[in-house]
Design a protein around this motif. Structure first.
Motif: not given
Length: 107
Positions: A53-58, A60-66
């Motif tokens: 869950n933490l990995y997924g949220y991070i 999504c938060k850091v990943g960006g649109k690229e």
């Protein structure tokens, strides 16, 4: 569109999201050294789920649109390639022949 995210709530959310795997990690160590195998299994499952869950949220938060666009374009390329291969394989597997085995001449 205005930003509706309350900074205080966001800080509480991220703090809880980061601290819960650490809490489960402490429980894991306690269960491991206490030789409580039933609790160790439960804590391991909770640790894995909270960690993902933490990995997924991070992500999504850091990943960006690229990363989203690259994943989407890779998926579309794969689908187009699979469709092209299935069309070619479908045409190659069904040759046009009459029941006697001789090719038909269609004009």
């Amino acid at each position: 569109m205005q930003n509706r995210i309350n900074e205080r709530e966001a800080r509480i959310f991220w703090t809880a999201l980061v601290l819960t795997p650490f809490l489960w990690g402490i429980f894991f160590i306690i269960a491991l050294f206490g030789f409580k195998l039933k609790w160790l299994l439960l804590v391991t499952i909770a640790l894995i789920l909270n960690g993902s869950n933490l990995y997924g949220y991070i992500k999504c938060k850091v990943g960006g649109k690229e990363s989203l666009s690259s994943v989407t374009s890779d998926f579309l390329r794969k689908q187009v390639l699979q469709n092209a291969v299935s069309i070619v394989a479908g045409n190659a597997s069904s040759p046009q022949a009459n029941p006697l085995g001789q090719p038909t001449n269609t004009v």
